[in-house]
Write an enzyme that holds these catalytic residues in place. Structure first.
Site, PDB file in Angstrom:
ATOM      1  N   HIS A   1      31.046  35.739  46.055  1.00 25.48           N
ATOM      2  CA  HIS A   1      29.788  36.488  45.994  1.00 25.48           C
ATOM      3  C   HIS A   1      29.498  36.935  44.557  1.00 25.48           C
ATOM      4  O   HIS A   1      30.390  37.393  43.852  1.00 25.48           O
ATOM      5  CB  HIS A   1      29.876  37.759  46.832  1.00 25.48           C
TER       6      HIS A   1
ATOM      7  N   ASN B   1      39.167  35.958  42.586  1.00 22.19           N
ATOM      8  CA  ASN B   1      38.229  36.607  43.495  1.00 22.19           C
ATOM      9  C   ASN B   1      38.858  37.798  44.205  1.00 22.19           C
ATOM     10  O   ASN B   1      38.238  38.855  44.347  1.00 22.19           O
ATOM     11  CB  ASN B   1      37.725  35.580  44.516  1.00 22.19           C
TER      12      ASN B   1
END
Length: 253
Positions: A114, A144
């Site tokens: 994201h 991440n």
């Protein structure tokens, strides 16, 4: 898996174009979105406006060039009370020839990372929109889940302290030996710009898209020089050179 690719890096060398007033100015400081100075990077772009964030999508990289949020304490509090529901999906607003598909990421070894974080989304509609692949980049899984997650948490903490922030998050495609998974470019680095209206100051986190990475904090001016994008056109040159004091994320620095 992934392949090496050089054409995009060559395309990022020319400068010149900017973009028009955003359709969703509420997501940007002073209602002004970033301006692309690199005319080749500006090709095949499309602005997308969602309920809690806006982004500029590149049909060349099949990723966002940036995702932008007005991150408020109210949004953060609501998001903390919202359970996560994964709903990764290709964005129907984009032509198939320019968008990422789930198949691009399948068995690639990369996370669907994201840019505007799910953890910032205050309601189910916003959460679902954040899972659009238009808001994703191929991200190293260790990156991440560790250093990048720490950066996101630090920004939420600062937003609560400052009473709200404007945040711009995106990929950097630096170098001449870029990778692809399927049709999607893998960024070499990731950045998160943080602007505090209360202090009228900004700075950025910058981190390589790799495992065991260490982040840097840099000025907006330095980051703009790397990207060829005027990230905060509402700020003066001197404001972009000065540094907002960012919080130290948990983990590596």
């Amino acid at each position: 898996m992934f392949q090496r690719f050089t054409a995009l890096a060559l395309a990022l060398l020319a400068h010149g174009a900017s973009l028009a007033t955003p359709s969703c100015p509420q997501h940007y400081a002073d209602g002004r979105s970033p301006e692309i100075r690199n005319e080749k990077l500006a090709r095949a772009t499309q602005e997308l406006c969602y309920q809690s964030f806006g982004l500029m999508h590149s049909g060349l990289t099949r990723t966002p060039l940036w995702s932008a949020e007005h991150l408020t304490p109210t949004h953060i509090e609501a998001a903390q009370n919202l359970s996560r529901e994964n709903s990764f999906h290709p964005d129907p607003q984009l032509p198939p020839s320019q968008r990422a598909e789930l198949s691009d990421y399948a068995r690639s070894g990369f996370d669907r990372g994201h840019m505007a974080p799910n953890g910032d989304m205050p309601d189910r509609t916003s959460q679902h929109q954040s899972f659009s692949l238009a808001n994703m980049v191929p991200q190293d899984s260790d990156n991440n889940r560790h250093v990048w997650a720490g950066i996101e948490q630090a920004v939420r903490k600062l937003a609560k302290r400052e009473g709200g922030l404007y945040v711009i998050t995106g990929p950097a495609f630096l170098g001449r030996d870029l990778r692809k998974i399927g049709n999607v470019f893998v960024p070499s680095h990731l950045y998160k710009v943080v602007y505090s209206p209360r202090q009228n100051a900004a700075a950025a986190y910058f981190v390589a898209n790799e495992a065991d990475a260490h982040y840097q904090t840099i000025s907006v001016a330095e980051l703009e020089g790397k990207l060829g994008i005027n990230l905060l056109p509402a700020l003066s040159a001197s404001q972009k050179e000065s540094m907002l004091r960012l919080l130290r994320p948990k983990g590596k620095s």
